[in-house]
Design an enzyme around this catalytic site. Structure first.
Site, short mmCIF file in Angstrom:
data_model
loop_
_atom_site.label_atom_id
_atom_site.label_comp_id
_atom_site.label_asym_id
_atom_site.label_seq_id
_atom_site.Cartn_x
_atom_site.Cartn_y
_atom_site.Cartn_z
N LEU A 53 0.83 -1.21 0.00
CA LEU A 53 0.00 0.00 0.00
C LEU A 53 0.86 1.25 0.00
O LEU A 53 0.51 2.27 -0.57
CB LEU A 53 -0.90 0.02 1.24
N GLY A 54 1.97 1.19 0.70
CA GLY A 54 2.84 2.37 0.74
C GLY A 54 3.88 2.20 1.82
O GLY A 54 3.82 1.28 2.64
N GLY A 56 5.80 4.28 4.90
CA GLY A 56 5.74 5.48 5.73
C GLY A 56 7.02 5.63 6.51
O GLY A 56 8.03 5.00 6.21
N GLY A 57 6.97 6.50 7.54
CA GLY A 57 8.16 6.79 8.31
C GLY A 57 8.72 5.57 9.03
O GLY A 57 9.93 5.42 9.19
N GLY A 59 7.84 2.19 8.37
CA GLY A 59 7.81 0.89 7.72
C GLY A 59 6.89 0.88 6.54
O GLY A 59 6.57 1.92 5.96
N ALA A 60 6.46 -0.33 6.19
CA ALA A 60 5.63 -0.47 5.00
C ALA A 60 4.24 -0.95 5.41
O ALA A 60 4.07 -1.56 6.48
CB ALA A 60 6.28 -1.47 4.06
N ALA A 61 3.26 -0.65 4.58
CA ALA A 61 1.90 -1.13 4.84
C ALA A 61 1.47 -1.97 3.64
O ALA A 61 1.70 -1.59 2.49
CB ALA A 61 0.97 0.05 5.04
N LYS A 78 0.92 -3.81 8.75
CA LYS A 78 2.00 -2.82 8.79
C LYS A 78 3.24 -3.50 9.33
O LYS A 78 3.17 -4.22 10.33
CB LYS A 78 1.63 -1.67 9.71
N ASP A 188 -0.18 13.55 14.75
CA ASP A 188 0.19 13.49 13.34
C ASP A 188 -1.04 13.63 12.44
O ASP A 188 -1.23 12.87 11.49
CB ASP A 188 0.95 12.19 13.05
N1 LIG Z 1 -6.16 1.01 7.96
C1 LIG Z 1 -5.87 1.36 6.71
N2 LIG Z 1 -6.75 1.14 5.71
C2 LIG Z 1 -6.45 1.49 4.43
N3 LIG Z 1 -5.29 2.05 4.05
C3 LIG Z 1 -4.39 2.30 5.01
C4 LIG Z 1 -4.61 1.96 6.37
N4 LIG Z 1 -3.52 2.32 7.09
C5 LIG Z 1 -2.65 2.86 6.21
N5 LIG Z 1 -3.16 2.85 4.96
C6 LIG Z 1 -2.52 3.34 3.74
O1 LIG Z 1 -1.24 2.74 3.63
C7 LIG Z 1 -0.27 3.67 3.17
C8 LIG Z 1 0.94 3.67 4.11
O2 LIG Z 1 0.49 4.05 5.41
P1 LIG Z 1 1.48 4.32 6.60
O3 LIG Z 1 0.65 4.70 7.79
O4 LIG Z 1 2.42 3.18 6.75
O5 LIG Z 1 2.35 5.52 6.12
P2 LIG Z 1 1.95 7.04 5.77
O6 LIG Z 1 0.75 7.46 6.55
O7 LIG Z 1 1.88 7.15 4.28
O8 LIG Z 1 3.26 7.80 6.23
P3 LIG Z 1 3.69 8.24 7.70
O9 LIG Z 1 3.61 7.05 8.61
O10 LIG Z 1 5.09 8.69 7.49
O11 LIG Z 1 2.76 9.34 8.08
C9 LIG Z 1 -0.97 5.02 3.07
O12 LIG Z 1 -1.32 5.26 1.73
C10 LIG Z 1 -2.24 4.85 3.87
O13 LIG Z 1 -3.30 5.62 3.33
#
Ligand SMILES: Nc1ncnc2c1ncn2[C@@H]1O[C@H](COP(=O)(O)OP(=O)(O)OP(=O)(O)O)[C@@H](O)[C@H]1O
Length: 465
Positions: A53-54, A56-57, A59-61, A78, A188
């Site tokens: 999915l992406g 972030g700071g 790790g990966a999701a 995550k 955040d």
């Molecule tokens: N519960 C969820 N349902 C659907 N998508 C999610 C969920 N949690 C995270 N995502 C999606 O996964 C991606 C990565 O999320 P993550 O929280 O790991 O990092 P981030 O929010 O992009 O960055 P950071 O943690 O640096 O703020 C994002 O596009 C986020 O919208």
């Protein structure tokens, strides 16, 4: 079935297993391993990552399916995967934050519909890529919110309307009220952490940066650990000091003005005057603008102190609007009068006071005349003189708008210019010093009058519009 390898540096993370297309095999198979790096793919023997999915700071999701739930429920896995070369203490701190997200989601997620539920939190120890080495990863599994976050919506649909941001504001304030009452500060809030499910429901995500305050009373504080998103964090959080419920309210207001203007935070904040300059970018009702500006005040104690206070202010705004226009289309229910009235409009003074403006005009007129006389004495051509004089004057005016020239400079510069012309008579254009003074003062008066007239017209127009 496609299965995604979660090892951070796996060179080919996409795997395909035809046998897993059969649901019975998918449910009963013991484990599957990445065909490239050998990483176990069925996490905790249960969660099947299918897509990244992406990152972030922390790790990966991944989007994953839970093979133990009928219907193979979708979920988000995550993985804790801090980037960069962290010291041991930074690594421990980061791991703590990740564990905290799990802890907070387990406390809040199941009790509030608009916060994702926590499904699981577990470590996995696997063989590393180097022989004889072992790697440990942490995984957090949470409810998947099928939709788009507000950052993605902004890219797709452009600026939000006032009605749309009011909905976001009200919904997220209600979630924050609940979160703050549990003694937790999110820390955040930003558009990418607010998700709109396909049915329109808004969710608050990413509790990785939360801070739990020891005392649950509202208004109590927690110290900041320096984890924040640039542009959204208020001064107290940037300074690594205490954070408060109003810290989240500040970030929420930044989120709202970004949605309203489709501009980045840095474009809306004037570092020179240390103020948010968003009002000129968009027209919204003055009450909403006042509420947002109060949320954006730099001092935490001058902002609204709780999400409920902002909700009250918004509701009294809606009540006012409905009595004023008697319009059935106002969606907010009428509420009793606001017990904590919104403070008067916070300082949105123009960059220059009238005195400063007229002082600058006097300087420009005086200096402009001196420059023109001196230039004319040298080049003897009125066209060349006027062209160069206008360029120099333009630079001087620009320097004033940036405050590179201000206050005493406005006296010192003309004094020096006048002294040069006084002591070098060939720069007086054959006019004599009295005529020079007369022209310079005349230039000054003309500039003052023109500026005063333009300012008056500007004020009248802004009153009428
Ligand atoms: N519960 C969820 N349902 C659907 N998508 C999610 C969920 N949690 C995270 N995502 C999606 O996964 C991606 C990565 O999320 P993550 O929280 O790991 O990092 P981030 O929010 O992009 O960055 P950071 O943690 O640096 O703020 C994002 O596009 C986020 O919208």
């Amino acid at each position: 079935m496609e299965v995604y390898c979660t090892r951070p540096r796996c060179p080919r993370p996409q795997n395909y297993f035809a046998d897993l297309d059969d649901i019975t095999t998918l449910k009963t198979t013991q484990q599957k391993y990445c065909t490239t790096c050998g990483m176990p793919l069925l996490l905790d023997g249960r969660y099947v990552p299918v897509k990244l999915l992406g990152r972030g700071g922390f790790g990966a999701a991944f989007l994953a399916r839970d093979r133990r739930i009928p219907g193979m429920r979708q979920c988000v896995v995550k993985q804790f995967q801090p980037a960069g070369n962290l010291s041991l203490s930074q690594l421990q701190q980061a791991q703590l934050m990740f564990e905290r997200e799990a802890e907070v989601l387990s406390q809040l997620g199941n009790d509030h519909e608009q916060i994702p539920d926590l499904f699981a939190f577990f470590p996995v120890i696997v063989n590393g890529l180097q022989p004889g080495q072992q790697d440990q990863f942490f995984y957090l599994v949470q409810e998947y919110i099928d939709g788009q976050n507000l950052e993605e919506e902004l890219v797709q649909q452009g600026k939000f309307s006032e009605q749309q941001v009011l909905e976001v504001l009200q919904e997220i304030l209600k979630v924050l009220k609940f979160v703050h009452h549990r003694g937790i500060i999110h820390r955040d809030i930003k558009p990418s952490n607010i998700m709109r499910r396909r049915d329109g429901r808004l969710f608050l995500l990413d509790f990785g940066a939360v801070k739990q305050v020891t005392n649950v009373a509202l208004g109590s504080a927690a110290s900041s650990t320096g984890i924040y998103s640039m542009g959204f964090a208020p001064p107290e959080q940037m300074a690594g000091g205490q954070v408060f419920p109003s810290t989240d309210l500040y970030a929420l207001a930044v989120t709202i003005i970004i949605l309203l203007t489709n501009k980045e935070a840095v474009q809306l904040f004037d570092a020179y005057s240390n103020q948010w300059k968003w009002r000129m970018q968009v027209t919204v009702s003055p009450r909403l603008a006042d509420i947002l500006d109060k949320m954006l005040l730099p001092a935490a104690n001058q902002r609204f102190q709780s999400a409920q206070e902002v909700l009250d202010a918004l509701n009294s705004q809606a009540a006012q609007a409905s009595t004023q226009f008697n319009s059935p289309s106002v969606t907010l229910p009428p509420q009793p009068p606001n017990p904590s009235p919104v403070v008067p409009r916070p300082p949105t003074q123009p960059a220059f006071s009238t005195v400063e403006l007229l002082g600058g005009a006097a300087f420009s007129g005086f200096e402009g005349a001196l420059i023109a006389i001196a230039l004319f004495s040298l080049v003897k051509s009125s066209i060349v003189t006027l062209s160069i004089a206008f360029v120099i004057l333009g630079i001087l005016i620009f320097a004033q708008t940036r405050r590179w020239i201000e206050k005493f400079d406005l006296l010192i510069i003309p004094t020096i210019s006048f002294a040069i012309i006084f002591f070098l008579p060939f720069l007086q254009g054959g006019l004599g010093i009295k005529a020079v003074v007369f022209l310079a003062v005349g230039g000054s008066l003309v500039a003052i009058s023109l500026t005063a007239v333009f300012r008056l017209i500007y004020k009248l127009l802004s009153l009428l519009l």
